[in-house]
Motif scaffolding. Structure first.
Motif, short mmCIF file in Angstrom:
data_model
loop_
_atom_site.label_atom_id
_atom_site.label_comp_id
_atom_site.label_asym_id
_atom_site.label_seq_id
_atom_site.Cartn_x
_atom_site.Cartn_y
_atom_site.Cartn_z
N SER A 48 45.37 32.48 41.81
CA SER A 48 45.20 32.35 40.35
C SER A 48 45.73 31.01 39.87
O SER A 48 45.10 30.35 39.04
N LEU A 58 40.44 32.55 34.94
CA LEU A 58 40.26 33.72 35.79
C LEU A 58 39.87 34.93 34.98
O LEU A 58 40.45 35.23 33.95
N ALA A 73 35.60 33.77 37.88
CA ALA A 73 36.20 32.82 36.93
C ALA A 73 35.09 32.08 36.18
O ALA A 73 33.93 32.14 36.54
#
Length: 77
Positions: A48, A58, A73
């Motif tokens: 992330s 994300l 994403a």
């Protein structure tokens, strides 16, 4: 991201070391990772963070199988 316009969807499939049996991978898999991606293994948090640094927002993280996760994403930069 130079390769995609703002709003483009990006899907990353990654093997995570948290919440999966991937820590049981064989020496051959570790060697493959070392040769191809510098030996990097990621947690959901580290993936992330990398995606945020790359200008991606994300969305969802979904399991593909016990070893792989799909990170959905969107390009924001």
């Amino acid at each position: 991201m130079a390769a995609a316009d703002r709003g483009a969807r990006v899907l990353v499939i990654e093997n995570l070391v948290d919440d999966s049996p991937s820590m049981r991978f064989t020496t051959a898999m570790d060697l493959l990772l070392l040769l191809n991606v510098g030996g990097a293994k990621h947690t959901a948090r580290s993936m992330s963070d990398l995606m945020a640094e790359a200008g991606l927002a994300l969305g969802e993280i979904r399991p593909v199988n016990p070893y792989l996760h799909a990170f959905e994403a969107t390009v924001v930069k």
